[in-house]
Write a protein that holds these residues in place. Structure first.
Motif, PDB file in Angstrom:
ATOM      1  N   LYS A   1       0.815  -1.215   0.000  1.00 58.10           N
ATOM      2  CA  LYS A   1       0.000   0.000   0.000  1.00 58.10           C
ATOM      3  C   LYS A   1       0.849   1.266   0.000  1.00 58.10           C
ATOM      4  O   LYS A   1       0.374   2.323  -0.372  1.00 58.10           O
ATOM      5  N   GLU A   2       2.075   1.146   0.420  1.00 55.26           N
ATOM      6  CA  GLU A   2       2.958   2.310   0.484  1.00 55.26           C
ATOM      7  C   GLU A   2       4.401   1.847   0.325  1.00 55.26           C
ATOM      8  O   GLU A   2       4.669   0.644   0.337  1.00 55.26           O
ATOM      9  N   ASP A   3       5.289   2.785   0.152  1.00 53.61           N
ATOM     10  CA  ASP A   3       6.702   2.438   0.029  1.00 53.61           C
ATOM     11  C   ASP A   3       7.170   1.718   1.289  1.00 53.61           C
ATOM     12  O   ASP A   3       6.787   2.095   2.405  1.00 53.61           O
ATOM     13  N   LEU A   4       7.983   0.699   1.102  1.00 50.02           N
ATOM     14  CA  LEU A   4       8.541  -0.011   2.250  1.00 50.02           C
ATOM     15  C   LEU A   4       9.681   0.811   2.847  1.00 50.02           C
ATOM     16  O   LEU A   4      10.495   1.367   2.096  1.00 50.02           O
ATOM     17  N   PRO A   5       9.744   0.900   4.157  1.00 51.82           N
ATOM     18  CA  PRO A   5      10.857   1.650   4.766  1.00 51.82           C
ATOM     19  C   PRO A   5      12.200   1.081   4.297  1.00 51.82           C
ATOM     20  O   PRO A   5      12.400  -0.136   4.263  1.00 51.82           O
ATOM     21  N   GLU A   6      13.097   1.953   3.907  1.00 50.96           N
ATOM     22  CA  GLU A   6      14.376   1.532   3.334  1.00 50.96           C
ATOM     23  C   GLU A   6      15.367   1.016   4.373  1.00 50.96           C
ATOM     24  O   GLU A   6      16.325   0.348   4.023  1.00 50.96           O
ATOM     25  N   ASP A   7      15.139   1.311   5.643  1.00 53.39           N
ATOM     26  CA  ASP A   7      16.090   0.904   6.671  1.00 53.39           C
ATOM     27  C   ASP A   7      15.843  -0.518   7.176  1.00 53.39           C
ATOM     28  O   ASP A   7      16.479  -0.973   8.116  1.00 53.39           O
ATOM     29  N   ILE A   8      14.939  -1.233   6.530  1.00 52.00           N
ATOM     30  CA  ILE A   8      14.635  -2.611   6.912  1.00 52.00           C
ATOM     31  C   ILE A   8      15.009  -3.525   5.760  1.00 52.00           C
ATOM     32  O   ILE A   8      14.770  -3.212   4.596  1.00 52.00           O
ATOM     33  N   LYS A   9      15.608  -4.689   6.082  1.00 52.05           N
ATOM     34  CA  LYS A   9      15.962  -5.659   5.041  1.00 52.05           C
ATOM     35  C   LYS A   9      14.730  -6.525   4.773  1.00 52.05           C
ATOM     36  O   LYS A   9      14.447  -7.470   5.491  1.00 52.05           O
ATOM     37  N   TRP A  10      13.994  -6.182   3.710  1.00 53.74           N
ATOM     38  CA  TRP A  10      12.771  -6.885   3.344  1.00 53.74           C
ATOM     39  C   TRP A  10      13.106  -8.115   2.511  1.00 53.74           C
ATOM     40  O   TRP A  10      14.070  -8.107   1.756  1.00 53.74           O
ATOM     41  N   PRO A  11      12.299  -9.176   2.602  1.00 54.04           N
ATOM     42  CA  PRO A  11      12.498 -10.320   1.724  1.00 54.04           C
ATOM     43  C   PRO A  11      12.400  -9.857   0.264  1.00 54.04           C
ATOM     44  O   PRO A  11      11.654  -8.924  -0.052  1.00 54.04           O
ATOM     45  N   VAL A  12      13.134 -10.506  -0.610  1.00 60.57           N
ATOM     46  CA  VAL A  12      13.163 -10.116  -2.016  1.00 60.57           C
ATOM     47  C   VAL A  12      11.754 -10.068  -2.597  1.00 60.57           C
ATOM     48  O   VAL A  12      11.413  -9.151  -3.346  1.00 60.57           O
TER      49      VAL A  12
END
Length: 130
Positions: free
Chosen positions: A78-89
């Motif tokens: 729904k929104e941009d994912l925070p860049e300071d978190i390592k999200w799964p690919v």
């Protein structure tokens, strides 16, 4: 499907049920199908992992016959994912919900309906205290 094994499995199950369908092994960004020859495109989960969403939807549109239909079930953000978190690919390549409808309409799809009524999954990230 990009997996030959999944195509074999789906084909066998459809045959056992007498269904008039065909499953094709291929990459959604480069479908091995001629233009305007498919009545219905159904995707349950494949689009969320396609790196180039626009290209995948363009290919689906290209292979559909005039008046053909497409149904997609896909994960979105729904929104941009925070860049300071390592999200799964997988989450890094989810399409933004607000970009989906304008993109598919721009490609040429008509009668677009986005049903988010059963959109129960959410991820909330708590802010760390400093």
């Amino acid at each position: 499907d990009i997996s030959e094994e999944e195509v074999k499995h789906a084909t066998l199950r459809a045959h056992e049920r007498g269904a008039n369908v065909r499953f094709i092994h291929g990459d959604l960004e480069q479908l091995p199908i001629p233009d305007s020859c498919i009545d219905v495109v159904i995707s349950n989960g494949a689009f969320c992992l396609v790196p180039n969403k626009r290209r995948g939807f363009e290919e689906a549109y290209r292979v559909l016959k005039p008046g053909g239909r497409m149904v997609v079930c896909t994960s979105t953000v729904k929104e941009d994912l925070p860049e300071d978190i390592k999200w799964p690919v997988c989450m890094q390549v989810f399409v933004k919900l607000k970009e989906l409808e304008p993109m598919v309409k721009d490609i040429g799809f008509e009668g677009v309906v986005i049903d988010a009524s059963d959109s129960l999954m959410s991820v909330e990230v708590e802010e760390e205290e400093e």
